[in-house]
Design an enzyme around this catalytic site. Structure first.
Site, PDB file in Angstrom:
ATOM      1  N   GLY A 270       1.200  -1.132   0.031  1.00 56.67           N
ATOM      2  CA  GLY A 270      -0.591  -0.305  -0.112  1.00 56.67           C
ATOM      3  C   GLY A 270       0.728   1.472  -0.139  1.00 56.67           C
ATOM      4  O   GLY A 270       0.898   2.079  -1.218  1.00 56.67           O
ATOM      5  N   THR A 271       1.693   1.040   0.576  1.00 54.67           N
ATOM      6  CA  THR A 271       2.836   2.737   0.720  1.00 54.67           C
ATOM      7  C   THR A 271       3.170   3.064  -0.129  1.00 54.67           C
ATOM      8  O   THR A 271       3.147   3.461  -1.161  1.00 54.67           O
ATOM      9  CB  THR A 271       4.068   2.266   2.066  1.00 54.67           C
ATOM     10  OG1 THR A 271       2.685   2.243   3.410  1.00 54.67           O
ATOM     11  CG2 THR A 271       4.809   3.861   2.070  1.00 54.67           C
TER      12      THR A 271
ATOM     13  N   ASN B  45      -8.870   3.602   7.641  1.00 56.60           N
ATOM     14  CA  ASN B  45      -8.183   2.480   8.231  1.00 56.60           C
ATOM     15  C   ASN B  45      -8.707   2.937   9.978  1.00 56.60           C
ATOM     16  O   ASN B  45      -7.846   2.166  10.900  1.00 56.60           O
ATOM     17  CB  ASN B  45      -6.917   2.476   8.579  1.00 56.60           C
ATOM     18  CG  ASN B  45      -5.131   3.793   8.573  1.00 56.60           C
ATOM     19  OD1 ASN B  45      -6.264   4.424   8.160  1.00 56.60           O
ATOM     20  ND2 ASN B  45      -4.629   3.220   9.727  1.00 56.60           N
TER      21      ASN B  45
ATOM     22  N   GLN C  17      -8.025  -0.508   2.926  1.00 58.90           N
ATOM     23  CA  GLN C  17      -8.665  -1.545   4.034  1.00 58.90           C
ATOM     24  C   GLN C  17     -10.028  -1.991   3.281  1.00 58.90           C
ATOM     25  O   GLN C  17     -10.553  -2.657   4.054  1.00 58.90           O
ATOM     26  CB  GLN C  17      -8.931  -0.609   5.056  1.00 58.90           C
ATOM     27  CG  GLN C  17      -7.394  -0.146   6.298  1.00 58.90           C
ATOM     28  CD  GLN C  17      -7.492  -0.278   7.105  1.00 58.90           C
ATOM     29  OE1 GLN C  17      -7.863  -1.860   7.229  1.00 58.90           O
ATOM     30  NE2 GLN C  17      -5.874  -0.993   7.107  1.00 58.90           N
TER      31      GLN C  17
ATOM     32  N   SER D 191      -3.500  -3.631  -0.570  1.00 57.93           N
ATOM     33  CA  SER D 191      -2.454  -4.411  -0.322  1.00 57.93           C
ATOM     34  C   SER D 191      -2.587  -5.622   0.041  1.00 57.93           C
ATOM     35  O   SER D 191      -3.902  -5.623   1.146  1.00 57.93           O
ATOM     36  CB  SER D 191      -2.027  -3.039   0.941  1.00 57.93           C
ATOM     37  OG  SER D 191      -1.249  -4.099   1.698  1.00 57.93           O
ATOM     38  N   ALA D 192      -1.628  -6.767   0.018  1.00 57.22           N
ATOM     39  CA  ALA D 192      -2.327  -7.873   0.196  1.00 57.22           C
ATOM     40  C   ALA D 192      -2.287  -8.432   1.490  1.00 57.22           C
ATOM     41  O   ALA D 192      -2.842  -9.302   1.806  1.00 57.22           O
ATOM     42  CB  ALA D 192      -1.002  -8.568  -0.713  1.00 57.22           C
TER      43      ALA D 192
ATOM     44  N   THR E 237      12.559  -7.355 -10.433  1.00 58.82           N
ATOM     45  CA  THR E 237      12.481  -8.608 -10.119  1.00 58.82           C
ATOM     46  C   THR E 237      11.722  -8.166  -9.880  1.00 58.82           C
ATOM     47  O   THR E 237      11.226  -8.544  -8.339  1.00 58.82           O
ATOM     48  CB  THR E 237      13.784  -9.377  -9.863  1.00 58.82           C
ATOM     49  OG1 THR E 237      14.468  -9.468 -10.845  1.00 58.82           O
ATOM     50  CG2 THR E 237      12.658 -10.854  -9.927  1.00 58.82           C
TER      51      THR E 237
ATOM     52  N   CYS F 192       0.773   7.199  23.858  1.00 53.52           N
ATOM     53  CA  CYS F 192       1.375   8.228  24.998  1.00 53.52           C
ATOM     54  C   CYS F 192       3.034   7.846  24.881  1.00 53.52           C
ATOM     55  O   CYS F 192       3.670   6.711  24.169  1.00 53.52           O
ATOM     56  CB  CYS F 192       1.692   7.243  26.502  1.00 53.52           C
ATOM     57  SG  CYS F 192      -0.205   7.447  27.133  1.00 53.52           S
TER      58      CYS F 192
END
Ligand code: PLP
Length: 385
Positions: free
Chosen positions: A72-73, A158, A186, A206-207, A243, A330
Site C-alpha cells: 500500500g505504501t 483505517n 483497508q 495491499s495483500a 524483479t 503515549c
C-alpha cells in the site's frame, strides 16, 4: 498455550492457507526469473499474468491496468508523486485530513514545490464532495498551462472504518478536470470494489490486509498515466522496475479471489460480531462512543471510553491474550491523540481512551464476549485505583 484472540485485522491479517499453498512452488521449485526467455522463466511469467487477470476480475478492471508493487505504501507514493506531465509542472493536490501516513507524508514531501490542500471531515469522518469541488476550483484560471490537478481520498479509514462516498468524490474531481486516486488498502477484499462503478482513476491495495502475504500490493491505473517512480529494468512494462515478487503476487491473487467469493458471507459474519460486541459493552453500562459513520468497514470498531487510557487498555488486554490497537499513544510525557480523532473533533475526555478493535473472518462470538468482558474488568479495576 493460552488461546490468542487476534482482533487487529486492520493492522494485518492471517495468511489464507490456499494462498500459502499456491505460493510454495514459486519459492521452492518454479523459482525462475520471470524476465528470462527460457521455459523455466516463462512459467513464472505465466503465473504473474494469471494473477494479474484474477486481480483485475475481482475489481472489474482490465489486466493491463494492474501494476504490482511492494504494498500500500508504494502504491500510494507512486500515485501521488508520479501523476502528471513533466517534472516541471505545477500541481494542486487535494487530499483529506484523515488519510494514512503513506498519503499524508507523500504529500508533505511535495509541499515545497506544489500546492497541497487538506480537506476537513465531518464528525463521522466523511469528506464532502462540495468541499472537494470548491478546493479544485481555481475560478477557471489555472496559473499556467502546465498545471495539473490531483485528488486523493481514501476509500475506508483505517482507524475509524468510515467508508467515503467515493463515486460522488470522483465525479466532483472529474468535473474540475482533476484525476482521482483512492487508497483502498483497508477496503479491497472486505467490501465490493468495482473500479468502473466507483469511477476512480487510480486505486491502491495491499495483500496483507486481505489475507495475502506481506510486502506485495497493486496499483490500478485506469488511464496508465503514471510515470515510473524508480529506474531500472523493464518489468511492469518499464513502469515499475525490479524483479517481481512472483510468489507474493500469486498468493495475493488467490487470497483476493477467496475473499471476493465469500465477500457477502464474511461481511454478514463481521456485522453480527460487531453487533454482539457493542451489545455486550452496553450491557456492562460502560460510557463509550463508537467513532465513524453508519457506512463503515464491517468488523472495525473504534471505541472511545470516557476517562480511560487507550494505551493502558491495549497493554492490559494484551496480558489477557487479546490483540487490539489504539487511537491514542503515549510518549514519555503526554498522550498523543491520532490525527484522525483530532480531525473528527472527538472530545479529549473520550479521545484518550480510544481503542480500535478490528475483527476478522476467523473471529467468533466467544471472542467478542471475551473482549467485552476483558474491557469491563480492566475499566472497573482502573476506577477502583
Ligand atoms: N493505507 C492504509 C489505509 C493503510 O491502512 C495502510 C496500512 O496500514 C497502508 C496504506 C500501508 O500499506 P502497507 O502496509 O501495505 O504499506
Amino acid at each position: 498455550m493460552r488461546h490468542l484472540i487476534y482482533a487487529d485485522n486492520a493492522a494485518t491479517t492471517k495468511l489464507d492457507i490456499d494462498a500459502f499453498e499456491a505460493m510454495k512452488p514459486y519459492l521452492l521449485e518454479e523459482y525462475g526469473n520471470p524476465s528470462q526467455p527460457y521455459l523455466f522463466g516463462k512459467k513464472a511469467q505465466r503465473a504473474i499474468m494469471e494473477a494479474r487477470k484474477t486481480i483485475a476480475e475481482c475489481i472489474n478492471a482490465e489486466p493491463g491496468q494492474i501494476f504490482f508493487t511492494s504494498g500500500g505504501t508504494e502504491s500510494d507514493n507512486w500515485a501521488i508523486k508520479c501523476y502528471g506531465g513533466s517534472p516541471g509542472d505545477v500541481r494542486v493536490i487535494v487530499t483529506s485530513a484523515i488519510e494514512h501516513h503513506a498519503v499524508l507524508n507523500a504529500c508533505k514531501n511535495l509541499d515545497k514545490l506544489h500546492s497541497i490542500v487538506y480537506l476537513p471531515v465531518d464528525k463521522s469522518g466523511v469528506v464532502s464532495s462540495e468541499d472537494l469541488q470548491k478546493s479544485l476550483d481555481w475560478h477557471g484560471k489555472p496559473i499556467c498551462t502546465c498545471m495539473t490537478f490531483f485528488s486523493s481520498v481514501m476509500l475506508a479509514n483505517n482507524e475509524i472504518g468510515t467508508i467515503q462516498p467515493i463515486k460522488e468524490l470522483a465525479t466532483a474531481a472529474h468535473s474540475m478536470g482533476a484525476c482521482f486516486h483512492t487508497d483502498a488498502v483497508q477496503a479491497v477484499g472486505h467490501i465490493t470494489i468495482d473500479v468502473k462503478e466507483l469511477g476512480v482513476d487510480l486505486l491502491s491495495a495491499s495483500a496483507h490486509k486481505f489475507n495475502g502475504p506481506k510486502g506485495v500490493g497493486f496499483l490500478y491505473d485506469r488511464g496508465r498515466n503514471l510515470y515510473p517512480h524508480n529506474d531500472g529494468g523493464s518489468q511492469e512494462e518499464g513502469r515499475r522496475a525490479g524483479t517481481e515478487n512472483v510468489a507474493g503476487i500469486v498468493g495475493m491473487a488467490v487470497a483476493l479471489k477467496n475473499n471476493t467469493v465469500k465477500l457477502n458471507e464474511n461481511m454478514a459474519h463481521l456485522s453480527s460480531l460487531e453487533d454482539r460486541l457493542v451489545t455486550q459493552l452496553r450491557n456492562y453500562n460502560l460510557d463509550f462512543i463508537r467513532n465513524g459513520s453508519e457506512n463503515h468497514l464491517p468488523g472495525l470498531l473504534s471505541l472511545s471510553f470516557k476517562g480511560a487510557d487507550g494505551e493502558m487498555l491495549l497493554h492490559r488486554l494484551d496480558l489477557m491474550g487479546i490483540c487490539v490497537s489504539t487511537g491514542a499513544a503515549c510518549d514519555t510525557k503526554t498522550t498523543q491523540v491520532s490525527h484522525v480523532l483530532k480531525a473528527i473533533g472527538l472530545n479529549e475526555e473520550y479521545a484518550k481512551g480510544t481503542i480500535r478493535i478490528s475483527l476478522g473472518k476467523n473471529n467468533t462470538i466467544e471472542d467478542c464476549d471475551a473482549i467485552a468482558d476483558g474491557i469491563m474488568k480492566i475499566l472497573t479495576a482502573a476506577k477502583k485505583v
